[in-house]
Design an enzyme around this catalytic site. Structure first.
Site, PDB file in Angstrom:
ATOM      1  N   LYS A  11       3.742  -0.014  10.420  1.00 63.20           N
ATOM      2  CA  LYS A  11       2.941   0.425   8.930  1.00 63.20           C
ATOM      3  C   LYS A  11       1.614   1.449   8.647  1.00 63.20           C
ATOM      4  CE  LYS A  11       0.265  -0.151   5.899  1.00 63.20           C
ATOM      5  NZ  LYS A  11       0.097   1.335   4.898  1.00 63.20           N
ATOM      6  N   GLU A  30      -8.817  -3.083  16.866  1.00 66.57           N
ATOM      7  CA  GLU A  30      -9.496  -2.811  17.078  1.00 66.57           C
ATOM      8  C   GLU A  30      -9.847  -2.525  15.748  1.00 66.57           C
ATOM      9  OE1 GLU A  30     -10.202  -1.796  19.786  1.00 66.57           O
ATOM     10  OE2 GLU A  30      -8.620  -1.828  20.594  1.00 66.57           O
TER      11      GLU A  30
END
Ligand code: NAD
Length: 505
Positions: free
Chosen positions: A182, A257
């Site tokens: 996505k 992250e």
């Protein structure tokens, strides 16, 4: 008047183009024009993509072939992508506002090189390891296997759309997983094209699926999907927390992250010419929209005024303009909201007593009236407790903070909820290494910035993330560990090694 045709990009699910009647415009940050349109995928599209990925995974067309064969296909994909690199660069440029230098070297150049590194890992990875024969609790021999997880979900941010998606897709594919990506709703073009290139180069349909759509709908549904075994996310810390919560429903593996507020410590023995350039490079690359941007310059109090003066003089030479011109140093920011948010941070800091040494506004000139521009901005007199010194601004804004001694520099550097990247500028390696050892950060560069090396791990301390991407162990996060133990007591088997490792001894 000629009308420029705007290309539409459908999603890629199960090896087919899948479209929606509703379309989302992709804006070119250079001038705010519509560069392309994309489908707006919803819950049903995520479900279809996960189902396609699951079916392909279970078929074994990718998951059960030898890793060496996966490496070959991945190298073919990288070669096919290199052959159309100019097209990928243009797709990246038109959506995310990088300059052509950055898009060529970093956005696309790194992305393809790193994908090849993951292909190499498929071959060198330790897929199975025989443990020593054990006599306790029973005479036995164990073999530790690494196996693909199944379906991996990957959610990527706008700033390095292909690179950061491939940091997830690469190791996931190398390990034999199927993937649903996505991308960010503003920058999905390069990833959509990469998926098509991959299929043409031999990746079986359904192994790599791309669903475009909003984070709140498509992203959230992917992150919580019961048929996803791992979710890998790059983006803001705020959304990262939500991903973790959604993934907890079925206890998925998670890699995060997240954000950063990078300190750049200039020591009093630094080569100031290099340090000035280094601080500007650390902060202003890609208009400060990099998670590892060095947005806080920590400067010895006695050098503060001259350092700020030199920073300002040098920053005035930064060329803003057409991102497709190789002479341009800095482009726009991603969108109008982000532009307004950045300028609001600057106004707030000014009203709290900071001094705007440079910029703090939209650049002047007709060229910059359209699009989303912020001029390189430098603030001094910033206190460590101001929002601009603590929060991720994600724009071309450098704050300069004075410190009295090394201990104070380290304390300010570490006084952050983030811990992603830091830089130290010094001519004394031993001193710089000693400071590096005290910095709470996943990456510390000495006399450099923004050096991303795919052969070493990358990730953050504290609220900058969870887990590491890149490096020789990158596949660990995309595999399950299975220990198989064969009981050797009472003569139950005569050929332990051969049987367990699948070959005759
Ligand atoms: P963002 O968190 O707004 O969006 C990232 C992705 O998450 C997008 O694809 C978005 O659609 C999706 N998303 C948004 N809400 C969601 C939800 N509720 N559920 C699931 N998905 C959702 O981040 P951004 O503005 O695109 O990117 C900038 C941020 O990314 C910065 O904080 C930056 O530091 C961070 N970043 C970190 C790294 C790193 O390696 N640590 C690298 C690049 C960017």
């Amino acid at each position: 008047m000629t009308t420029v045709e705007v290309r539409h990009h459908a999603m890629r699910i199960g090896g087919r183009d899948v479209d929606t009647s509703e379309r989302h415009p992709i804006l070119d940050p250079n001038d705010g024009s519509v560069a392309a349109t994309v489908s707006i995928g919803g819950i049903e599209h995520v479900d279809a993509a996960v189902a396609a990925a699951k079916e392909t995974f279970e078929s074994g067309v990718w998951s059960a072939i030898p890793p060496q064969e996966r490496a070959l296909v991945m190298r073919r994909i990288a070669a096919a992508a290199r052959a159309v690199a100019d097209e990928l660069i243009e797709l990246e440029l038109s959506a995310n506002g990088a300059t052509i230098r950055q898009a060529t070297g970093f956005h696309i150049g790194y992305a393809l090189a790193h994908f090849e590194y993951f292909a190499d890992l498929a071959e060198s990875y330790e897929w199975q390891r025989a443990a020593p024969i054990s006599t306790f609790p029973a005479l036995s021999q164990s073999v530790v296997h690494r196996e693909p997880i199944g379906v991996v979900g990957a959610i990527a941010p706008f700033n390095f759309p292909l690179l950061l998606a491939l940091w997830k897709v690469g190791p996931a594919l190398a390990a034999g997983n199927s993937v649903v990506v996505k991308p960010d709703e503003r920058t999905p073009l390069s990833m959509l094209e990469f998926a098509r290139i991959a299929e043409r180069a031999g990746l079986p349909p359904g192994v790599l699926n791309v669903v475009t759509g909003t984070g709140q709908v498509a992203g959230a549904h992917l992150a919580g999907h019961p048929d996803i075994g791992k979710i890998a996310f790059t983006g803001s810390t705020q959304v990262g927390r939500e991903i973790m919560r959604l993934a907890s429903g079925t206890v998925k593996q998670v890699t995060l992250e997240l954000g950063g507020k990078g300190p750049t410590i200039v020591l009093d023995d630094a080569d100031l010419d290099m340090a000035v350039d280094g601080v500007l490079f650390g902060c202003f690359v890609y208009s400060g929209q990099v998670c590892v941007s060095g947005t806080r310059a920590l400067v010895p109090a006695r050098l503060h005024d001259q350092f700020v003066e030199r920073l300002v003089a040098r920053a005035k030479t930064i060329v803003l303009g057409d991102t497709r011109d190789f002479d341009t140093d800095m482009g726009p920011v991603i969108g109008a909201n982000q532009q307004a948010r950045i300028l609001e941070y600057v106004r707030d800091a000014e009203s709290s007593g900071a001094t705007i040494e440079l910029g703090g506004h939209q650049p002047e000139g007709e060229r910059f009236e359209r699009g989303f521009w912020v001029s390189p901005t430098i603030l001094s007199g910033v206190r460590d407790d101001m929002p601009i010194a603590r929060e991720e601004v994600f724009g071309p804004v450098l704050v300069v903070i004075a410190y009295d001694d090394d201990d104070e520099a380290v304390a300010i550097a570490n006084d952050s909820e983030y811990g992603l990247a830091a830089s130290i500028w010094s001519t004394d390696n031993a001193r710089a290494l000693a400071i590096a050892a005290r910095i709470q950060s996943g990456n510390v560069w000495i006399n450099d910035a923004h050096q991303i090396n795919c052969q070493v791990p990358f990730g953050g301390y504290k609220q900058s993330g969870l887990g590491r991407e890149l490096g020789p162990n990158a596949l660990d996060g995309y595999t399950e560990v299975k220990t198989v133990q064969l009981d050797l007591s009472a003569g139950r088997t005569a050929k332990p090694f051969g049987i367990l490792l699948g070959h005759a001894d």
